[in-house]
Scaffold this motif. Structure first.
Motif, short mmCIF file in Angstrom:
data_model
loop_
_atom_site.label_atom_id
_atom_site.label_comp_id
_atom_site.label_asym_id
_atom_site.label_seq_id
_atom_site.Cartn_x
_atom_site.Cartn_y
_atom_site.Cartn_z
N GLU A 1 -5.65 -81.07 -39.78
CA GLU A 1 -4.26 -81.19 -39.41
C GLU A 1 -3.52 -82.13 -40.36
N LYS A 2 -4.13 -83.26 -40.69
CA LYS A 2 -3.48 -84.22 -41.58
C LYS A 2 -3.23 -83.64 -42.96
N GLY A 4 -2.41 -80.57 -43.51
CA GLY A 4 -1.37 -79.56 -43.43
C GLY A 4 -1.83 -78.19 -42.99
N PHE A 5 -3.10 -78.07 -42.61
CA PHE A 5 -3.59 -76.77 -42.13
C PHE A 5 -2.93 -76.41 -40.81
N ARG A 6 -2.72 -75.12 -40.62
CA ARG A 6 -2.14 -74.61 -39.37
C ARG A 6 -3.02 -73.50 -38.82
N LEU A 7 -2.95 -73.35 -37.52
CA LEU A 7 -3.66 -72.26 -36.86
C LEU A 7 -3.21 -70.94 -37.48
N ASP A 9 -4.06 -70.00 -40.61
CA ASP A 9 -4.21 -70.04 -42.06
C ASP A 9 -5.51 -69.34 -42.45
N ARG A 44 -0.84 -68.15 -45.83
CA ARG A 44 -0.09 -68.42 -44.60
C ARG A 44 1.04 -67.39 -44.53
N ALA A 53 -7.11 -81.87 -49.06
CA ALA A 53 -7.75 -82.58 -47.95
C ALA A 53 -8.54 -83.74 -48.54
#
Length: 66
Positions: A1-2, A4-7, A9, A44, A53
């Protein structure tokens, strides 16, 4: 999450190496160590983006003295 990943992706590559399957991701992740940074290429929606990351481990929290 930190990072920048999103559900939703879709991981395409890690540090330039293609990730065609989960095993490829596992092998690449196994080579990373605490303190390393890794660049993921992610699909995305219609967009392809890069996310970095950082693998950081927080040290132990100091004990409070009574």
């Amino acid at each position: 999450e930190k990072a920048g990943f999103r559900l939703g992706d879709l991981l395409l590559s890690l540090d330039g190496a293609d990730l065609p399957d989960r095993e490829s991701l596992n092998r690449r992740m196994a080579g990373l160590r605490w303190g390393d940074d890794a660049v993921f290429e992610v699909k995305r929606g219609e967009e392809t983006i890069r996310l970095t990351a950082s693998f950081r481990r927080e040290g132990p929290r100091p004990c409070e003295k009574p």
